[in-house]
Motif scaffolding. Structure first.
Motif, PDB file in Angstrom:
ATOM      1  N   UNK A  43       0.846  -1.186   0.000  1.00  0.00           N
ATOM      2  CA  UNK A  43       0.000   0.000   0.000  1.00  0.00           C
ATOM      3  C   UNK A  43       0.887   1.244   0.000  1.00  0.00           C
ATOM      4  N   UNK A  44       0.255   2.408  -0.217  1.00  0.00           N
ATOM      5  CA  UNK A  44       1.012   3.648  -0.196  1.00  0.00           C
ATOM      6  C   UNK A  44       1.685   3.892   1.141  1.00  0.00           C
ATOM      7  N   UNK A  45       0.973   3.622   2.233  1.00  0.00           N
ATOM      8  CA  UNK A  45       1.554   3.799   3.561  1.00  0.00           C
ATOM      9  C   UNK A  45       2.713   2.860   3.815  1.00  0.00           C
ATOM     10  N   UNK A  46       2.604   1.618   3.328  1.00  0.00           N
ATOM     11  CA  UNK A  46       3.695   0.658   3.493  1.00  0.00           C
ATOM     12  C   UNK A  46       4.915   1.083   2.680  1.00  0.00           C
ATOM     13  N   UNK A  47       4.682   1.564   1.462  1.00  0.00           N
ATOM     14  CA  UNK A  47       5.804   2.038   0.654  1.00  0.00           C
ATOM     15  C   UNK A  47       6.510   3.211   1.329  1.00  0.00           C
ATOM     16  N   UNK A  48       5.735   4.088   1.943  1.00  0.00           N
ATOM     17  CA  UNK A  48       6.338   5.220   2.630  1.00  0.00           C
ATOM     18  C   UNK A  48       7.207   4.757   3.796  1.00  0.00           C
ATOM     19  N   UNK A  49       6.735   3.737   4.520  1.00  0.00           N
ATOM     20  CA  UNK A  49       7.532   3.233   5.642  1.00  0.00           C
ATOM     21  C   UNK A  49       8.826   2.587   5.166  1.00  0.00           C
ATOM     22  N   UNK A  50       8.786   1.933   4.000  1.00  0.00           N
ATOM     23  CA  UNK A  50      10.020   1.383   3.421  1.00  0.00           C
ATOM     24  C   UNK A  50      10.984   2.520   3.096  1.00  0.00           C
ATOM     25  N   UNK A  51      10.456   3.579   2.492  1.00  0.00           N
ATOM     26  CA  UNK A  51      11.294   4.719   2.136  1.00  0.00           C
ATOM     27  C   UNK A  51      11.921   5.361   3.372  1.00  0.00           C
ATOM     28  N   UNK A  52      11.158   5.445   4.446  1.00  0.00           N
ATOM     29  CA  UNK A  52      11.678   6.016   5.685  1.00  0.00           C
ATOM     30  C   UNK A  52      12.759   5.114   6.279  1.00  0.00           C
ATOM     31  N   UNK A  53      12.496   3.809   6.286  1.00  0.00           N
ATOM     32  CA  UNK A  53      13.493   2.870   6.809  1.00  0.00           C
ATOM     33  C   UNK A  53      14.792   2.964   6.013  1.00  0.00           C
ATOM     34  N   UNK A  54      14.691   3.064   4.700  1.00  0.00           N
ATOM     35  CA  UNK A  54      15.895   3.185   3.861  1.00  0.00           C
ATOM     36  C   UNK A  54      16.678   4.458   4.201  1.00  0.00           C
ATOM     37  N   UNK A  55      15.962   5.552   4.475  1.00  0.00           N
ATOM     38  CA  UNK A  55      16.626   6.822   4.749  1.00  0.00           C
ATOM     39  C   UNK A  55      17.358   6.830   6.082  1.00  0.00           C
ATOM     40  N   UNK A  56      16.841   6.089   7.067  1.00  0.00           N
ATOM     41  CA  UNK A  56      17.402   6.189   8.418  1.00  0.00           C
ATOM     42  C   UNK A  56      18.318   5.036   8.785  1.00  0.00           C
ATOM     43  N   UNK A  57      18.318   3.942   8.010  1.00  0.00           N
ATOM     44  CA  UNK A  57      19.021   2.736   8.432  1.00  0.00           C
ATOM     45  C   UNK A  57      20.529   2.952   8.594  1.00  0.00           C
ATOM     46  N   UNK A  58      21.089   3.851   7.806  1.00  0.00           N
ATOM     47  CA  UNK A  58      22.527   4.105   7.901  1.00  0.00           C
ATOM     48  C   UNK A  58      22.908   5.152   8.914  1.00  0.00           C
ATOM     49  N   UNK A  59      21.936   5.615   9.729  1.00  0.00           N
ATOM     50  CA  UNK A  59      22.170   6.645  10.749  1.00  0.00           C
ATOM     51  C   UNK A  59      22.864   7.863  10.147  1.00  0.00           C
ATOM     52  N   UNK A  60      22.189   8.560   9.221  1.00  0.00           N
ATOM     53  CA  UNK A  60      22.811   9.697   8.540  1.00  0.00           C
ATOM     54  C   UNK A  60      23.079  10.865   9.475  1.00  0.00           C
ATOM     55  N   UNK A  61      24.051  11.695   9.105  1.00  0.00           N
ATOM     56  CA  UNK A  61      24.328  12.912   9.873  1.00  0.00           C
ATOM     57  C   UNK A  61      23.273  13.971   9.636  1.00  0.00           C
ATOM     58  N   UNK A  62      22.696  13.976   8.424  1.00  0.00           N
ATOM     59  CA  UNK A  62      21.631  14.906   8.065  1.00  0.00           C
ATOM     60  C   UNK A  62      20.472  14.108   7.489  1.00  0.00           C
ATOM     61  N   UNK A  97      10.847   8.006  15.790  1.00  0.00           N
ATOM     62  CA  UNK A  97      12.073   7.462  15.208  1.00  0.00           C
ATOM     63  C   UNK A  97      13.021   8.593  14.827  1.00  0.00           C
ATOM     64  N   UNK A  98      12.478   9.648  14.235  1.00  0.00           N
ATOM     65  CA  UNK A  98      13.314  10.794  13.869  1.00  0.00           C
ATOM     66  C   UNK A  98      13.907  11.454  15.111  1.00  0.00           C
ATOM     67  N   UNK A  99      13.114  11.538  16.172  1.00  0.00           N
ATOM     68  CA  UNK A  99      13.610  12.133  17.412  1.00  0.00           C
ATOM     69  C   UNK A  99      14.738  11.291  18.001  1.00  0.00           C
ATOM     70  N   UNK A 100      14.597   9.959  17.933  1.00  0.00           N
ATOM     71  CA  UNK A 100      15.670   9.093  18.444  1.00  0.00           C
ATOM     72  C   UNK A 100      16.953   9.292  17.644  1.00  0.00           C
ATOM     73  N   UNK A 101      16.847   9.425  16.325  1.00  0.00           N
ATOM     74  CA  UNK A 101      18.035   9.697  15.510  1.00  0.00           C
ATOM     75  C   UNK A 101      18.636  11.052  15.875  1.00  0.00           C
ATOM     76  N   UNK A 102      17.764  12.003  16.128  1.00  0.00           N
ATOM     77  CA  UNK A 102      18.242  13.321  16.560  1.00  0.00           C
ATOM     78  C   UNK A 102      19.022  13.215  17.867  1.00  0.00           C
ATOM     79  N   UNK A 103      18.527  12.421  18.803  1.00  0.00           N
ATOM     80  CA  UNK A 103      19.220  12.251  20.083  1.00  0.00           C
ATOM     81  C   UNK A 103      20.590  11.597  19.901  1.00  0.00           C
ATOM     82  N   UNK A 104      20.732  10.805  18.824  1.00  0.00           N
ATOM     83  CA  UNK A 104      22.020  10.174  18.527  1.00  0.00           C
ATOM     84  C   UNK A 104      22.968  11.121  17.807  1.00  0.00           C
ATOM     85  N   UNK A 105      22.499  12.334  17.488  1.00  0.00           N
ATOM     86  CA  UNK A 105      23.373  13.332  16.880  1.00  0.00           C
ATOM     87  C   UNK A 105      23.009  13.772  15.485  1.00  0.00           C
ATOM     88  N   UNK A 106      21.986  13.170  14.876  1.00  0.00           N
ATOM     89  CA  UNK A 106      21.603  13.558  13.520  1.00  0.00           C
ATOM     90  C   UNK A 106      20.917  14.920  13.524  1.00  0.00           C
TER      91      UNK A 106
END
Length: 244
Positions: A154-173, A194-203
């Motif tokens: 579904x569209x929502x599932x595809x969006x979650x895949x896209x989000x997982x791909x963006x954050x899996x490498x723990x980007x700086x930005x 999830x975004x807040x947790x990445x922010x707490x890790x320094x992103x």
């Protein structure tokens, strides 16, 4: 930080993004941005808002290096991207995670393979990232769809895949364009956490959204565009003031 990044001029603690009188004019003559100046501090959490057609997509493209300014100077990680060499750009892009509004999943790859792309393009061994990808897919509620192709989602599932791909490498930005637009409120809240947790890790996190209630509840600094001009910029404190 590796030696190559030092030679590009980035200093810990300085602005991770700095725009100085940036403008963008497309080939059609349309001026999408004009005289845009701001700084985003490393480790900050920001929202980008504004009406449709205000220039948000163009600003995001500059920030994830899909576009260079027509005038002015855009610096990411201490590098003037308008003058950066082709050899420098891939190094910078590895430090950036992007959640596109149109997802941009590869249709011939499974959910797992799409999420693993940041590792695959760097030839990281499967054993070094398989567990991280599995864990993240379970966290976003897609553990049972790990072998599915995008067209079956579904569209929502595809969006979650896209989000997982963006954050899996723990980007700086981390840059996200309407990341909660195609999911239900509960999943939207989980994604923001999830975004807040990445922010707490320094992103450093930049989220483009039309959800003004989310922006108000967050207490986070805001970039606001109207008709290609910046009408609101972050103050000197880039950190979250409230939990979502």
């Amino acid at each position: 930080m590796n030696h190559k990044t030092r030679t590009l001029g980035y200093r810990d603690g300085g602005p991770i993004v700095r725009f100085d009188k940036v403008g963008v004019t497309y080939g059609s003559g349309t001026q999408a941005l004009r005289d845009v100046s701001f700084e985003l501090e490393s480790g900050g959490f920001y929202f980008l808002t504004g009406p449709s057609g205000a220039g948000k997509s163009t600003l995001l493209k500059l920030m994830y290096l899909a576009l260079r300014p027509s005038v002015g100077q855009a610096n990411l990680f201490g590098v003037n991207v308008g003058r950066a060499s082709r050899n420098d750009l891939p190094l910078l892009r590895r430090k950036i995670g992007v959640v596109f509004q149109d997802f941009r999943l590869l249709p011939h790859l499974s959910v797992f393979e799409n999420v693993a792309m940041p590792f695959r393009v760097r030839n990281v061994p499967l054993a070094d990232y398989a567990e991280d990808v599995d864990d993240l897919l379970r966290w976003v509620g897609l553990g049972a769809r790990i072998d599915a192709l995008p067209e079956t989602l579904s569209g929502g599932e595809q969006q979650r895949v896209a989000i997982a791909r963006a954050v899996v490498g723990k980007p700086s930005l981390l840059i996200a364009d309407e990341p909660t637009g195609n999911v239900d409120p509960d999943m939207g809240a989980r994604i923001i956490r999830l975004f807040i947790e990445l922010h707490k890790l320094g992103a450093t996190v930049v989220i483009a959204t039309h959800d003004l209630d989310l922006v108000r509840r967050s207490g986070a600094p805001v970039l606001r565009l109207e008709a290609g001009e910046l009408t609101q910029a972050p103050n000197s404190s880039p950190l979250m003031k409230a939990n979502l």
